[in-house]
Design a protein around this motif. Structure first.
Motif, PDB file in Angstrom:
ATOM      1  N   HIS A 147       0.828  -1.204   0.000  1.00 32.07           N
ATOM      2  CA  HIS A 147       0.000   0.000   0.000  1.00 32.07           C
ATOM      3  C   HIS A 147       0.866   1.259   0.000  1.00 32.07           C
ATOM      4  CE1 HIS A 147       1.011  -0.870   4.153  1.00 32.07           C
ATOM      5  NE2 HIS A 147       0.657   0.353   4.508  1.00 32.07           N
ATOM      6  N   LEU A 148       2.098   1.137   0.526  1.00 35.08           N
ATOM      7  CA  LEU A 148       2.994   2.288   0.503  1.00 35.08           C
ATOM      8  C   LEU A 148       3.420   2.634  -0.922  1.00 35.08           C
ATOM      9  CD1 LEU A 148       5.296   1.668   3.605  1.00 35.08           C
ATOM     10  CD2 LEU A 148       3.257   3.091   3.402  1.00 35.08           C
ATOM     11  N   ALA A 149       3.475   1.644  -1.796  1.00 36.77           N
ATOM     12  CA  ALA A 149       3.759   1.937  -3.204  1.00 36.77           C
ATOM     13  C   ALA A 149       2.669   2.832  -3.778  1.00 36.77           C
ATOM     14  CB  ALA A 149       3.864   0.638  -4.003  1.00 36.77           C
ATOM     15  N   GLY A 150       1.442   2.613  -3.341  1.00 34.49           N
ATOM     16  CA  GLY A 150       0.351   3.467  -3.776  1.00 34.49           C
ATOM     17  C   GLY A 150       0.552   4.907  -3.355  1.00 34.49           C
ATOM     18  N   TRP A 151       1.009   5.102  -2.116  1.00 32.29           N
ATOM     19  CA  TRP A 151       1.283   6.465  -1.658  1.00 32.29           C
ATOM     20  C   TRP A 151       2.426   7.087  -2.451  1.00 32.29           C
ATOM     21  CZ3 TRP A 151      -2.153   9.028   0.785  1.00 32.29           C
ATOM     22  CH2 TRP A 151      -3.005   8.405   1.708  1.00 32.29           C
ATOM     23  N   ALA A 152       3.424   6.276  -2.799  1.00 32.85           N
ATOM     24  CA  ALA A 152       4.554   6.803  -3.580  1.00 32.85           C
ATOM     25  C   ALA A 152       4.090   7.268  -4.956  1.00 32.85           C
ATOM     26  CB  ALA A 152       5.637   5.732  -3.713  1.00 32.85           C
TER      27      ALA A 152
ATOM     28  N   VAL B 296      -3.315   4.459  -3.991  1.00 36.17           N
ATOM     29  CA  VAL B 296      -3.443   3.689  -2.752  1.00 36.17           C
ATOM     30  C   VAL B 296      -4.594   2.698  -2.873  1.00 36.17           C
ATOM     31  CG1 VAL B 296      -3.782   3.822  -0.264  1.00 36.17           C
ATOM     32  CG2 VAL B 296      -2.536   5.637  -1.449  1.00 36.17           C
ATOM     33  N   LEU B 297      -5.703   3.152  -3.454  1.00 36.40           N
ATOM     34  CA  LEU B 297      -6.864   2.271  -3.624  1.00 36.40           C
ATOM     35  C   LEU B 297      -6.535   1.089  -4.523  1.00 36.40           C
ATOM     36  CD1 LEU B 297      -9.860   1.575  -3.351  1.00 36.40           C
ATOM     37  CD2 LEU B 297     -10.304   3.114  -5.293  1.00 36.40           C
ATOM     38  N   TRP B 298      -5.891   1.348  -5.666  1.00 39.10           N
ATOM     39  CA  TRP B 298      -5.569   0.247  -6.576  1.00 39.10           C
ATOM     40  C   TRP B 298      -4.558  -0.699  -5.948  1.00 39.10           C
ATOM     41  CZ3 TRP B 298      -8.884  -0.584 -10.232  1.00 39.10           C
ATOM     42  CH2 TRP B 298      -9.545   0.469 -10.853  1.00 39.10           C
TER      43      TRP B 298
ATOM     44  N   GLY C 123      -8.257  10.908 -13.754  1.00 40.21           N
ATOM     45  CA  GLY C 123      -7.337  11.037 -12.635  1.00 40.21           C
ATOM     46  C   GLY C 123      -7.320   9.815 -11.734  1.00 40.21           C
ATOM     47  N   GLY C 124      -8.460   9.154 -11.619  1.00 37.30           N
ATOM     48  CA  GLY C 124      -8.554   7.996 -10.742  1.00 37.30           C
ATOM     49  C   GLY C 124      -7.997   6.716 -11.323  1.00 37.30           C
ATOM     50  N   THR C 125      -7.533   6.753 -12.579  1.00 37.51           N
ATOM     51  CA  THR C 125      -7.078   5.512 -13.216  1.00 37.51           C
ATOM     52  C   THR C 125      -5.692   5.575 -13.833  1.00 37.51           C
ATOM     53  OG1 THR C 125      -8.224   6.173 -15.262  1.00 37.51           O
ATOM     54  CG2 THR C 125      -9.421   4.727 -13.742  1.00 37.51           C
ATOM     55  N   PHE C 126      -5.250   6.737 -14.340  1.00 35.76           N
ATOM     56  CA  PHE C 126      -4.038   6.704 -15.159  1.00 35.76           C
ATOM     57  C   PHE C 126      -2.799   6.334 -14.352  1.00 35.76           C
ATOM     58  CE2 PHE C 126      -3.372  10.989 -13.641  1.00 35.76           C
ATOM     59  CZ  PHE C 126      -2.023  11.245 -13.789  1.00 35.76           C
ATOM     60  N   MET C 127      -2.661   6.830 -13.120  1.00 33.21           N
ATOM     61  CA  MET C 127      -1.531   6.406 -12.296  1.00 33.21           C
ATOM     62  C   MET C 127      -1.810   5.072 -11.625  1.00 33.21           C
ATOM     63  SD  MET C 127       1.106   8.142 -12.703  1.00 33.21           S
ATOM     64  CE  MET C 127       2.037   7.248 -11.448  1.00 33.21           C
ATOM     65  N   GLY C 128      -3.076   4.730 -11.465  1.00 33.13           N
ATOM     66  CA  GLY C 128      -3.424   3.406 -10.972  1.00 33.13           C
ATOM     67  C   GLY C 128      -2.944   2.326 -11.926  1.00 33.13           C
ATOM     68  N   VAL C 129      -3.099   2.574 -13.224  1.00 35.23           N
ATOM     69  CA  VAL C 129      -2.603   1.626 -14.228  1.00 35.23           C
ATOM     70  C   VAL C 129      -1.093   1.467 -14.099  1.00 35.23           C
ATOM     71  CG1 VAL C 129      -2.294   1.249 -16.700  1.00 35.23           C
ATOM     72  CG2 VAL C 129      -4.502   2.010 -15.834  1.00 35.23           C
ATOM     73  N   THR C 130      -0.391   2.580 -13.909  1.00 39.70           N
ATOM     74  CA  THR C 130       1.065   2.510 -13.733  1.00 39.70           C
ATOM     75  C   THR C 130       1.428   1.716 -12.484  1.00 39.70           C
ATOM     76  OG1 THR C 130       1.506   4.581 -14.904  1.00 39.70           O
ATOM     77  CG2 THR C 130       3.130   3.886 -13.280  1.00 39.70           C
ATOM     78  N   THR C 131       0.735   1.994 -11.383  1.00 34.22           N
ATOM     79  CA  THR C 131       0.993   1.259 -10.142  1.00 34.22           C
ATOM     80  C   THR C 131       0.825  -0.233 -10.344  1.00 34.22           C
ATOM     81  OG1 THR C 131       0.203   3.152  -8.843  1.00 34.22           O
ATOM     82  CG2 THR C 131       0.296   1.022  -7.723  1.00 34.22           C
TER      83      THR C 131
END
Length: 415
Positions: A151-156, A274-276, A320-328
């Motif tokens: 989950h910390l990767a999500g914060w990063a 963080v959610l993803w 906004g809710g998906t583009f960095m989520g995909v990267t994560t």
């Protein structure tokens, strides 16, 4: 080995609740967040809210804007490929810090030069420096944060959203009292401040973090190749919205709402990672990637329909809710599949997609941004279809737990 469905597997939930994160892991996550905020949130994406100012005040055409964006993504590609060919660039403090200086300096130099060629070159420099910073930050996260603290990767990665929010707010305020030149200087100052916070990110042997060796996954390339293709297509599609979303909404919804759209994107991106990451402990990477890409494609199409203020906000939230989520999710999947240099390879293919995207839609911009956004949405939807291939016996990651909790710690195959 027994095949399981996405929601059968609950080892991740147990590890999340049973295990805490160390202070060192939190420090790595926060420094990585600051680095990514400077490199991507400001260094790359501040161009999105500044572009409308440059169009009205500096005479920048949509075609020139697309070329400047392409230069940034081409620079990013060069940086990502350099990190593959010279791996030391991705894990030394000197390389990361010199890259950070180049990003800050290129932002500060934009108002000092007035020729399109100079602007294009400066955006390329920012892209190359940003790529090295991204690879370094992603490597620090993947190597310095244990899987049980993912989950910390999500914060990063949420640092990108923070950078977008801060730079978008700065440009919005500058637009009230100054011009495009001051906007670039404000962006440079913000990137410098964020770089200072992440200056000590690189630490080859962070104390107190023990990442257990993962179980060997046989023939990982049968999943990695479809992942790379899908991530490449995401790069092609998402960058069109990442470059022209604000300009498109501003044209359709004049006034402060259009200019504030990018802030909405950033605010949505911060918690989304963080959610993803939290969901990836419970649901397989392929399922989450398909979901995120589908939602993102819907947001792009919605942005191109000109349905008013509410639709514009919803589109910004979906993007906004998906583009960095995909990267994560994609980088975490690459780490899990244990492919050497997975971060650099994925980043390079993403960069190739980003370079192609603006050039491919440039002929579609003569009559506005609608067709370009529809086309980008179609490409991202195709990427979502491609991630379905990943579901075929995907080796879902199982977090290491005490032997009493998990008697058989092998990856659970997902259908």
């Amino acid at each position: 080995m027994t095949a399981r469905t996405d929601l059968d597997w609950n080892g991740g939930r147990e590890s999340w609740e049973m295990t805490g994160s160390t202070s060192t892991e939190w420090l790595i996550a926060m420094r990585a967040a600051a680095t990514l905020a400077a490199a991507v949130g400001v260094g790359r994406f501040v161009f999105t809210p500044i572009l409308p100012l440059m169009q009205t005040q500096a005479g920048v055409t949509p075609q020139l804007g697309a070329t400047m964006a392409t230069a940034n993504y081409l620079g990013y590609l060069v940086g990502a490929v350099a990190a593959i060919l010279v791996p030391v660039l991705g894990w030394t403090a000197l390389a990361m810090r010199l890259s950070a200086v180049s990003v800050v300096a290129s932002l500060a130099a934009m108002p000092l030069l007035t020729s399109p060629e100079a602007w294009i070159a400066l955006r390329g420099i920012a892209g190359g420096g940003g790529a090295i910073m991204f690879v370094a930050a992603a490597g620090a996260v993947l190597n310095g944060i244990s899987p049980r603290s993912r989950h910390l990767a999500g914060w990063a990665y949420g640092g990108v959203g923070a950078g977008i929010t801060l730079s978008g707010a700065a440009v919005l305020l500058v637009a009230l009292i100054g011009d495009w030149r001051i906007a670039w200087w404000a962006a440079s100052a913000l990137a410098a401040a964020l770089t200072t916070l992440g200056w000590k990110l690189i630490n080859p042997q962070p104390p107190g973090v023990t990442v257990p060796p993962p179980r060997k996954i046989p023939r990982p390339h049968r999943w990695f190749v479809p992942l790379v293709i899908a991530y490449f297509l995401e790069g092609v599609g998402y960058i069109v919205a990442g470059t022209f979303l604000v300009a498109a909404v501003t044209a359709a919804v004049p006034g402060p709402l259009g200019k504030a759209t990018w802030i909405v994107v950033g605010l949505a991106a911060i918690p989304s990672c963080v959610l993803w990451a939290w969901l990836s402990v419970r649901v397989s990477h392929p399922t989450l990637l398909t979901t995120a890409l589908g939602l993102q494609a819907a947001g792009m199409v919605l942005a191109g329909l000109d349905l008013g203020a509410v639709a514009a906000i919803v589109a910004a939230l979906l993007f906004g809710g998906t583009f960095m989520g995909v990267t994560t999710l994609a980088l975490d999947a690459g780490r899990h599949l244990q492919v050497p240099a997975a971060v650099a390879i994925l980043s390079a293919m993403y960069a190739i997609g980003q370079t192609i995207g603006p050039v491919a839609v440039a002929p579609l911009l003569a009559n506005g941004f609608h067709t370009a956004l529809f086309t980008a949405g179609g490409v991202v939807a195709f990427s979502a279809v491609g991630t379905i291939l990943l579901r075929i016996r995907y080796p879902h990651p199982r977090i290491s737990l005490p032997s009493a909790a998990v008697p058989n710690p092998e990856p659970a195959l997902q259908r």
